[in-house]
Design a protein around this motif. Structure first.
Motif, mmCIF file in Angstrom:
data_model
loop_
_atom_site.group_PDB
_atom_site.id
_atom_site.type_symbol
_atom_site.label_atom_id
_atom_site.label_comp_id
_atom_site.label_asym_id
_atom_site.label_seq_id
_atom_site.Cartn_x
_atom_site.Cartn_y
_atom_site.Cartn_z
ATOM 1 N N MET A 160 0.823 -1.202 0.000
ATOM 2 C CA MET A 160 0.000 0.000 0.000
ATOM 3 C C MET A 160 0.858 1.253 0.000
ATOM 4 O O MET A 160 0.573 2.220 -0.721
ATOM 5 C CB MET A 160 -0.921 -0.004 1.220
ATOM 6 N N GLY A 161 1.924 1.257 0.792
ATOM 7 C CA GLY A 161 2.815 2.413 0.824
ATOM 8 C C GLY A 161 3.448 2.672 -0.531
ATOM 9 O O GLY A 161 3.517 3.826 -0.985
ATOM 10 N N ALA A 162 3.904 1.609 -1.197
ATOM 11 C CA ALA A 162 4.495 1.762 -2.525
ATOM 12 C C ALA A 162 3.462 2.287 -3.516
ATOM 13 O O ALA A 162 3.765 3.155 -4.348
ATOM 14 C CB ALA A 162 5.067 0.430 -2.997
ATOM 15 N N ALA A 163 2.228 1.774 -3.438
ATOM 16 C CA ALA A 163 1.167 2.217 -4.351
ATOM 17 C C ALA A 163 0.842 3.691 -4.137
ATOM 18 O O ALA A 163 0.609 4.443 -5.101
ATOM 19 C CB ALA A 163 -0.078 1.363 -4.156
ATOM 20 N N LEU A 164 0.829 4.139 -2.894
ATOM 21 C CA LEU A 164 0.541 5.540 -2.602
ATOM 22 C C LEU A 164 1.658 6.455 -3.089
ATOM 23 O O LEU A 164 1.401 7.577 -3.553
ATOM 24 C CB LEU A 164 0.321 5.726 -1.103
ATOM 25 N N VAL A 165 2.905 5.984 -2.985
ATOM 26 C CA VAL A 165 4.024 6.773 -3.520
ATOM 27 C C VAL A 165 3.903 6.880 -5.033
ATOM 28 O O VAL A 165 4.182 7.930 -5.621
ATOM 29 C CB VAL A 165 5.368 6.149 -3.104
ATOM 30 N N VAL A 166 3.474 5.795 -5.691
ATOM 31 C CA VAL A 166 3.235 5.857 -7.133
ATOM 32 C C VAL A 166 2.131 6.862 -7.456
ATOM 33 O O VAL A 166 2.240 7.644 -8.415
ATOM 34 C CB VAL A 166 2.859 4.458 -7.675
ATOM 35 N N THR A 198 -2.855 11.659 1.299
ATOM 36 C CA THR A 198 -1.910 10.725 0.677
ATOM 37 C C THR A 198 -0.608 10.673 1.453
ATOM 38 O O THR A 198 -0.068 9.594 1.733
ATOM 39 C CB THR A 198 -1.636 11.131 -0.778
ATOM 40 N N ASP A 199 -0.076 11.834 1.835
ATOM 41 C CA ASP A 199 1.165 11.873 2.617
ATOM 42 C C ASP A 199 0.999 11.172 3.965
ATOM 43 O O ASP A 199 1.883 10.430 4.415
ATOM 44 C CB ASP A 199 1.598 13.324 2.842
ATOM 45 N N ILE A 200 -0.141 11.405 4.614
ATOM 46 C CA ILE A 200 -0.380 10.782 5.923
ATOM 47 C C ILE A 200 -0.525 9.264 5.778
ATOM 48 O O ILE A 200 0.005 8.494 6.591
ATOM 49 C CB ILE A 200 -1.629 11.396 6.585
ATOM 50 N N LEU A 201 -1.214 8.819 4.732
ATOM 51 C CA LEU A 201 -1.386 7.394 4.522
ATOM 52 C C LEU A 201 -0.047 6.714 4.205
ATOM 53 O O LEU A 201 0.200 5.583 4.638
ATOM 54 C CB LEU A 201 -2.383 7.141 3.390
ATOM 55 N N VAL A 202 0.815 7.394 3.441
ATOM 56 C CA VAL A 202 2.158 6.855 3.179
ATOM 57 C C VAL A 202 2.906 6.681 4.499
ATOM 58 O O VAL A 202 3.537 5.639 4.745
ATOM 59 C CB VAL A 202 2.942 7.786 2.230
ATOM 60 N N LEU A 203 2.850 7.685 5.352
ATOM 61 C CA LEU A 203 3.552 7.629 6.634
ATOM 62 C C LEU A 203 2.991 6.530 7.520
ATOM 63 O O LEU A 203 3.749 5.789 8.169
ATOM 64 C CB LEU A 203 3.455 8.986 7.325
ATOM 65 N N LEU A 204 1.662 6.386 7.566
ATOM 66 C CA LEU A 204 1.050 5.346 8.389
ATOM 67 C C LEU A 204 1.420 3.954 7.887
ATOM 68 O O LEU A 204 1.730 3.054 8.676
ATOM 69 C CB LEU A 204 -0.469 5.507 8.391
ATOM 70 N N ALA A 205 1.395 3.768 6.574
ATOM 71 C CA ALA A 205 1.673 2.447 6.012
ATOM 72 C C ALA A 205 3.128 2.042 6.227
ATOM 73 O O ALA A 205 3.418 0.929 6.693
ATOM 74 C CB ALA A 205 1.330 2.431 4.523
ATOM 75 N N LEU A 206 4.052 2.917 5.902
ATOM 76 C CA LEU A 206 5.471 2.556 5.935
ATOM 77 C C LEU A 206 6.072 2.594 7.333
ATOM 78 O O LEU A 206 7.144 2.027 7.556
ATOM 79 C CB LEU A 206 6.253 3.471 5.002
ATOM 80 N N SER A 207 5.415 3.249 8.287
ATOM 81 C CA SER A 207 5.906 3.240 9.667
ATOM 82 C C SER A 207 5.274 2.126 10.493
ATOM 83 O O SER A 207 5.575 1.992 11.683
ATOM 84 C CB SER A 207 5.639 4.587 10.341
ATOM 85 N N SER A 208 4.399 1.326 9.872
ATOM 86 C CA SER A 208 3.755 0.224 10.596
ATOM 87 C C SER A 208 4.776 -0.852 10.949
ATOM 88 O O SER A 208 5.843 -0.961 10.327
ATOM 89 C CB SER A 208 2.640 -0.387 9.749
ATOM 90 N N GLN A 209 4.444 -1.666 11.930
ATOM 91 C CA GLN A 209 5.360 -2.712 12.371
ATOM 92 C C GLN A 209 5.657 -3.702 11.257
ATOM 93 O O GLN A 209 6.811 -4.090 11.044
ATOM 94 C CB GLN A 209 4.775 -3.445 13.576
#
Length: 434
Positions: free
Chosen positions: A288-294, A398-409
């Motif tokens: 999901m994080g990669a998709a949001l960065v795309v 989008t920025d917040i979702l990227v941060l939430l996804a990639l900072s997850s455990q």
């Protein structure tokens, strides 16, 4: 096989906390937009519930449970939010292939991994009451990783009701409290219906309160199917002082822990023991994080193309001194468009590296999102800009979702995994007689 570092960096903790604070801010912005749109907008109410249940509340729980939930083994699995989950109620001895052999013999079905396709299928199966014997189970965590695999038995061709059990490989040299050596731990419960989680409002399975019934069902089916299996019971191994699981369901247990010994179970000659590890599988937050960065890259590329194709429209811009310089203006617009284009292409490459599991790319993406969030927060605080659904909210989300996804455990563990030998030579050369 991989193993994760024991400690997370301070930078990871900072990103994690910032993601939680940004999610709270986004929730307030969404509530503010609701007054303009009206809660009668069904789609907006659904979006707000999804954000609250699957992003904001889990992150807040994770921050709090990191502080007050013990990090050592206490006989309970954990949810991805850090909440105490189902009780660990079965221990096993044997190789992975021997475990698969006894579960297959007992007519248990290996559950699918949680993917977008399997999640979509279990949702449709539950709504339309269609059978899905391999339906995935939600991730629970033990030894700081989710289950390596899970088995289940569907009841009455209804995916809402099932027996299921999750398995975790024990770390090398690890022993149960009291000095008992086991190879695997498992948590088995019975799903009786589908409902809402008490703590996160997520849609989840509700389990039967008496978890001992499911524990005994697992042990009985395996022992009856395989004569080579033996069972010993550690009496009063744990207590039932925690009376709810991560979904808010009441649980009870007598605390006994059966140890299933499958070491004498024969597997096909020449078949090596498996060495699966849940950390080898690319987790959904990373995807999901990669998709949001795309998506962020596509927005930048779209902006660059618009600027390049419309640069002539800016030629008549008047400067503060009243002068007009078409060449300078066009050159400036072209320069900005080129910078945005390069940034967008860099984001595409960054997303690909995140997808492959690069920790450096993950940190860079979180850093870019954090800077963007902080800049927008300062602008909103000083009144420079106003963030609304029509202007700025989509980009901020989008920025917040990227941060939430990639900072997850799950994303953090996957990116920081370290390759280790799959099997010791002595084990790899061993053949189990049929």
């Amino acid at each position: 096989m991989y193993k994760a570092p024991n400690r997370d960096s301070r930078l990871d903790h900072a990103f994690f906390v910032l993601g939680g604070a940004a999610a709270v801010w986004l929730a307030f912005l969404l509530v503010g937009e609701s007054f303009h749109l009206g809660w009668g907008q069904v789609w907006f109410s659904f979006v707000f519930w999804a954000f609250l249940a699957y992003l904001l509340l889990p992150r807040l729980h994770r921050i709090l449970t990191t502080i007050y939930v013990p990090g050592y083994f206490i006989g309970r699995a954990r949810t991805s939010d850090g909440l105490l989950g189902d009780p660990v109620n079965v221990a096993l001895l044997g190789d992975e292939e021997q475990l698969h052999a006894i579960m297959r013999s007992a007519r248990w079905t290996l559950a699918d991994d949680v993917t977008f396709a399997s999640s979509r299928r279990i949702i449709s199966s539950t709504i339309f009451r269609r059978s899905y014997p391999e339906a995935p189970v939600s991730p629970l965590y033990l030894f700081d990783r989710q289950q390596d695999f899970a088995y289940q038995q569907e009841v009455d061709s209804n995916p809402g009701k099932r027996h299921h059990v999750r398995f975790w490989r024990c770390p090398d040299g690890w022993m149960l409290p009291g000095g008992h050596k086991v190879d695997w731990l498992a948590a088995g419960t019975y799903d009786r219906s589908v409902g809402f989680s008490l703590f996160t409002l997520q849609i989840t399975h509700k389990i039967e309160q008496n978890t001992d019934v499911e524990r005994d069902h697992i042990v009985r089916t395996v022992a009856e199917a395989e004569s080579a299996v033996s069972v010993q019971v550690i009496k009063d191994f744990s207590t039932g002082y925690h009376t709810r699981n991560g979904g808010g369901d009441s649980i009870s247990t007598d605390g006994d822990l059966p140890v299933v010994d499958a070491r004498s179970v024969a597997v096909p000659s020449g078949q090596l023991p498996r060495r699966t590890d849940s950390r080898d599988r690319r987790p959904a937050p990373t995807i999901m994080g990669a998709a949001l960065v795309v998506a962020r890259a596509m927005a930048a590329l779209g902006l660059a193309i618009t600027l390049l194709t419309s640069s002539g429209e800016f030629a008549d811009i008047t400067f503060d001194d009243g002068s007009v310089d078409p060449q300078t203006t066009t050159a400036a617009v072209a320069f900005v468009a080129t910078v945005v284009l390069i940034f967008g292409m860099g984001e595409v490459f960054l997303a690909w590296r995140i997808f492959l599991g690069s920790n450096g790319a993950r940190v860079i993406a979180m850093g870019l999102s954090s800077v963007s969030i902080l800049v927008q927060a300062i602008d909103a605080t000083t009144g420079t800009t106003s963030i609304t659904l029509e202007a700025g909210l989509a980009g901020l989300a989008t920025d917040i979702l990227v941060l939430l996804a990639l900072s997850s455990q799950r994303s953090r563990v996957y990116a920081k995994r370290q390759r280790v030998p799959a099997l010791p030579p002595s084990v790899a050369n061993r053949r189990v007689a049929s």
